[in-house]
Design a protein around this motif. Structure first.
Motif, PDB file in Angstrom:
ATOM      1  N   ARG A  68       0.878  -1.195  -0.049  1.00  0.00           N
ATOM      2  CA  ARG A  68      -0.008   0.020   0.102  1.00  0.00           C
ATOM      3  C   ARG A  68       0.811   1.418   0.051  1.00  0.00           C
ATOM      4  O   ARG A  68       0.576   2.141  -0.829  1.00  0.00           O
ATOM      5  N   ASN A  71       2.517   1.754  -3.398  1.00  0.00           N
ATOM      6  CA  ASN A  71       1.463   2.176  -4.408  1.00  0.00           C
ATOM      7  C   ASN A  71       0.301   3.175  -4.074  1.00  0.00           C
ATOM      8  O   ASN A  71      -0.633   3.363  -4.632  1.00  0.00           O
ATOM      9  N   MET A  75      -3.340   4.334  -5.573  1.00  0.00           N
ATOM     10  CA  MET A  75      -4.384   4.115  -4.530  1.00  0.00           C
ATOM     11  C   MET A  75      -5.240   5.363  -4.445  1.00  0.00           C
ATOM     12  O   MET A  75      -6.530   5.184  -4.673  1.00  0.00           O
ATOM     13  N   PRO A  85     -10.167   0.255  -4.808  1.00  0.00           N
ATOM     14  CA  PRO A  85      -9.314  -0.401  -5.506  1.00  0.00           C
ATOM     15  C   PRO A  85      -8.903  -1.663  -4.664  1.00  0.00           C
ATOM     16  O   PRO A  85      -8.912  -1.809  -3.553  1.00  0.00           O
ATOM     17  N   LEU A  87      -6.154  -4.507  -3.956  1.00  0.00           N
ATOM     18  CA  LEU A  87      -4.662  -4.592  -3.989  1.00  0.00           C
ATOM     19  C   LEU A  87      -4.489  -6.069  -3.845  1.00  0.00           C
ATOM     20  O   LEU A  87      -4.930  -6.940  -2.938  1.00  0.00           O
ATOM     21  N   THR A 106       2.975  -6.374  -7.095  1.00  0.00           N
ATOM     22  CA  THR A 106       2.154  -5.642  -6.762  1.00  0.00           C
ATOM     23  C   THR A 106       1.115  -5.280  -7.735  1.00  0.00           C
ATOM     24  O   THR A 106       1.642  -5.007  -8.952  1.00  0.00           O
ATOM     25  N   ILE A 108      -2.956  -3.221  -8.673  1.00  0.00           N
ATOM     26  CA  ILE A 108      -3.972  -2.729  -8.246  1.00  0.00           C
ATOM     27  C   ILE A 108      -5.236  -2.886  -9.301  1.00  0.00           C
ATOM     28  O   ILE A 108      -5.123  -2.583 -10.460  1.00  0.00           O
TER      29      ILE A 108
END
Length: 194
Positions: A68, A71, A75, A85, A87, A106, A108
């Motif tokens: 988190r 990103n 987000m 979103p 994840l 990762t 999203i």
């Protein structure tokens, strides 16, 4: 004729002794088999899995919190558009040496961040206590390949696009089309349409 006072029980004792010996031998061999299986599982777990990179939702985990933070701008972008979103993350040791190098993948998933080709996946590696992006926004299924370069396994994206480790990051090996004369063609088009 003399009788031993324990004679009636001797057969029972013999059977009981045999049973206990058999039970001991069985438990010892079972324990050894479990130990061998545990060692095989440990050595298998340390190997890099060849095959598709699996991304899952892992809410509340330390890895998800890290993802988190890495990103956060994407987000926020999605949340500003009133999207929720999703994840997805995954972590794999991609090292082909004895020294592990875990890559954090990762992705999203939102309407504004995913295009017609799907959602993009980014990869990070921890270097000097800092997370560094080493795979930049690829779209499609990611597969860990058997081939290695500079101590890390190659990755293929959508089964056609191969990414290789150059010692610091993953680079794409797929060459674009030759564009001989493109610059001249654009300049000619711009002159004609002035």
């Amino acid at each position: 004729m003399s009788f031993h006072r324990y004679a009636p029980y001797s057969k029972l004792h013999q059977w009981l002794s045999l049973f206990l010996i058999a039970a001991f031998l069985f438990s010892s061999s079972a324990e050894a088999a479990v130990s061998r299986r545990h060692k095989r599982t440990q050595s298998h777990a340390q190997k890099t899995p060849l095959g598709k990179v699996m991304l899952t939702s892992q809410p509340g985990t330390a890895l998800e919190n890290t993802a988190r933070l890495l990103n956060q701008s994407d987000m926020n972008f999605a949340m500003q558009r009133n999207e929720k979103p999703l994840l997805l993350i995954g972590s794999l040791n991609l090292s082909s040496t004895k020294r592990p190098k875990n890559v954090l993948f990762t992705q999203i998933q939102t309407a504004s961040l995913c295009g017609s080709g799907g959602c993009s996946t980014t990869g990070y590696i921890k270097r000097n206590n800092q997370w560094v992006k080493v795979l930049d926004a690829v779209t499609g299924d990611i597969t860990v390949e058997k081939a290695t370069h500079k101590g890390m396994h190659d990755l293929s994206v959508s089964a056609a696009d191969v990414w290789r480790w150059n010692g610091k990051t993953y680079i794409e090996t797929q060459k674009g089309p030759k564009l001989n004369g493109l610059k001249q063609s654009i300049e000619k088009h711009q002159k004609v349409n002035k």
